[in-house]
Design a protein around this motif. Structure first.
Motif, mmCIF file in Angstrom:
data_model
loop_
_atom_site.group_PDB
_atom_site.id
_atom_site.type_symbol
_atom_site.label_atom_id
_atom_site.label_comp_id
_atom_site.label_asym_id
_atom_site.label_seq_id
_atom_site.Cartn_x
_atom_site.Cartn_y
_atom_site.Cartn_z
ATOM 1 N N PHE A 227 0.948 -1.188 0.130
ATOM 2 C CA PHE A 227 0.100 -0.029 -0.137
ATOM 3 C C PHE A 227 0.754 1.284 -0.089
ATOM 4 O O PHE A 227 0.691 2.097 -0.696
ATOM 5 N N MET A 228 1.979 1.452 0.916
ATOM 6 C CA MET A 228 2.612 2.322 1.170
ATOM 7 C C MET A 228 3.650 2.703 -0.153
ATOM 8 O O MET A 228 3.832 3.995 -0.707
ATOM 9 N N ASP A 229 4.017 1.610 -0.893
ATOM 10 C CA ASP A 229 4.801 1.910 -2.032
ATOM 11 C C ASP A 229 3.971 2.609 -3.249
ATOM 12 O O ASP A 229 4.642 3.237 -3.833
ATOM 13 N N SER A 230 2.860 2.333 -3.276
ATOM 14 C CA SER A 230 1.885 2.654 -4.123
ATOM 15 C C SER A 230 0.399 2.787 -3.935
ATOM 16 O O SER A 230 -0.436 2.253 -4.167
ATOM 17 N N MET A 234 -2.845 0.823 -5.506
ATOM 18 C CA MET A 234 -3.694 -0.048 -4.468
ATOM 19 C C MET A 234 -5.123 0.150 -4.351
ATOM 20 O O MET A 234 -5.938 -0.600 -4.539
ATOM 21 N N LEU A 235 -5.387 1.398 -4.439
ATOM 22 C CA LEU A 235 -6.628 1.925 -4.013
ATOM 23 C C LEU A 235 -7.344 1.693 -5.564
ATOM 24 O O LEU A 235 -8.597 1.288 -5.367
ATOM 25 N N ASP A 236 -6.931 1.981 -6.496
ATOM 26 C CA ASP A 236 -7.474 1.917 -7.860
ATOM 27 C C ASP A 236 -7.836 0.317 -8.128
ATOM 28 O O ASP A 236 -9.264 -0.039 -8.498
ATOM 29 N N ARG A 237 -7.183 -0.590 -7.463
ATOM 30 C CA ARG A 237 -7.239 -1.898 -7.870
ATOM 31 C C ARG A 237 -8.440 -2.483 -7.018
ATOM 32 O O ARG A 237 -9.445 -3.109 -7.338
ATOM 33 N N LEU A 238 -8.497 -1.931 -5.567
ATOM 34 C CA LEU A 238 -9.445 -2.233 -4.681
ATOM 35 C C LEU A 238 -10.750 -1.721 -4.987
ATOM 36 O O LEU A 238 -12.106 -2.486 -4.927
ATOM 37 N N PHE A 239 -10.910 -0.741 -5.517
ATOM 38 C CA PHE A 239 -12.214 0.080 -5.923
ATOM 39 C C PHE A 239 -12.422 -0.785 -7.291
ATOM 40 O O PHE A 239 -13.819 -0.870 -7.541
ATOM 41 N N ASP A 240 -11.814 -0.908 -8.163
ATOM 42 C CA ASP A 240 -12.230 -1.747 -9.354
ATOM 43 C C ASP A 240 -12.707 -2.962 -9.052
ATOM 44 O O ASP A 240 -13.904 -3.571 -9.503
ATOM 45 N N GLU A 241 -11.985 -3.869 -8.038
ATOM 46 C CA GLU A 241 -12.534 -4.981 -7.601
ATOM 47 C C GLU A 241 -14.007 -4.913 -7.156
ATOM 48 O O GLU A 241 -14.551 -5.711 -7.286
#
Length: 245
Positions: A227-230, A234-241
C-alpha cells in the motif's frame, strides 16, 4: 528474561464451545507446546484467527484480570472471556516478575475507571493524573511510561488502537528499555510498526494454524508495504474489484 516459557493445550473439550474451532486453538492442540521464552513475542494474523483469545487465555491463566490491569486488579463489569484458560497449561520461568500488566484495548476504559477507585497513592504509579482526564492515546502512554517498570511481564492486546504512528515508535523505545531491565512482552498486534522490534519471535496465525514467521514475510508487513509503495495503484485496484462484485 522469561516469566512465561511456553503454553500448551491440555484438553480439547466441548466446554470450549466455539473457541475450539478457532485456528489458533486447533493448531495449539496439534503441537506439543508454543514457545514463548523470547523477551518479545508477537501474535499476528487476520481477525477471527484467535490471537486475542489465545492472548487473553495466557493472561488469565497467569493470574491477570480478564478485563485487563495488574495482577492485583479484581474488578469485573461483564463476564465475556472465553473458557480457554481452563484448558491450557503455562510453563513458567524460575523467577517471578516483580510487576506486570495485561492491556486490552477494548476494555481499557474499564481498567482506567478501576484505577480511579484505588486512591491517591496508587494513582501516582500511573502518572498522578486520572487516566480519564487524558485522551485515549495520552492515558495509554502515561500507563506505559509510569506503570510499566523493570522486571515486569506485559501482555498487550492491540496497543496500536490508542497510538499514533509516532507514539507507536515511542512504544518500541519503551519496550526496548524495559527488555534491557529484565521485562518480557507478549503482544498481539496489527501494526507493522509495533511488530518491527528486532530479534522478536513472531507467530503468524492463519486459517491453517500457527507458524513462526520473519517480519518481512508476515501479511501485516507485506500488505502495508504494498500500500505505501503505491497507494493510488492499490486503491484503484481495490475500487475496481469492488465495482466488479
Amino acid at each position: 528474561m522469561s516469566y512465561i516459557r511456553s503454553v500448551r493445550l491440555e484438553k480439547l473439550t466441548e466446554e470450549l464451545g466455539y473457541t475450539a474451532e478457532l485456528p489458533a486453538v486447533r493448531s495449539l492442540s496439534a503441537m506439543e507446546e508454543l514457545e514463548l521464552s523470547a523477551s518479545v513475542t508477537y501474535l499476528v494474523g487476520e481477525n477471527g484467527t484467535g490471537k486475542s483469545t489465545l492472548l487473553e487465555a495466557i493472561a488469565v491463566k497467569y493470574g491477570f484480570n480478564a478485563e485487563g490491569g495488574s495482577l492485583n486488579f479484581s474488578f469485573s463489569t461483564k463476564e465475556t472471556h472465553s473458557p480457554l484458560h481452563n484448558a491450557i497449561k503455562l510453563t513458567r520461568g524460575i523467577e517471578r516478575p516483580k510487576t506486570g500488566f495485561f492491556l486490552r484495548a477494548e476494555s481499557f476504559y474499564n481498567a482506567a475507571s478501576y484505577v480511579d477507585t484505588l486512591g491517591y497513592e496508587i494513582l501516582q504509579a500511573y502518572g498522578g493524573k486520572s487516566l480519564h482526564e487524558q485522551s485515549h492515546g495520552e492515558s495509554f502512554f502515561s500507563l506505559v511510561m509510569n506503570r510499566f517498570t523493570a522486571h515486569g511481564l506485559y501482555i498487550l492486546d492491540e496497543p496500536e488502537a490508542a497510538l499514533s504512528p509516532s507514539r507507536q515508535m515511542s512504544l518500541l523505545i519503551r519496550i526496548n528499555e524495559l527488555v534491557k531491565q529484565g521485562s518480557q512482552f507478549i503482544i498481539a498486534t496489527h501494526s507493522p510498526v509495533i511488530l518491527a522490534y528486532p530479534d522478536a519471535v513472531i507467530y503468524e496465525l492463519t486459517q491453517k494454524g500457527i507458524a513462526e514467521s520473519s517480519y518481512e514475510d508476515t501479511e501485516t508487513y507485506s500488505v502495508m508495504k504494498a500500500f505505501m509503495d503505491s497507494p493510488r495503484r492499490m486503491l484503484d485496484r481495490l475500487f475496481d474489484e469492488t465495482e466488479k462484485e
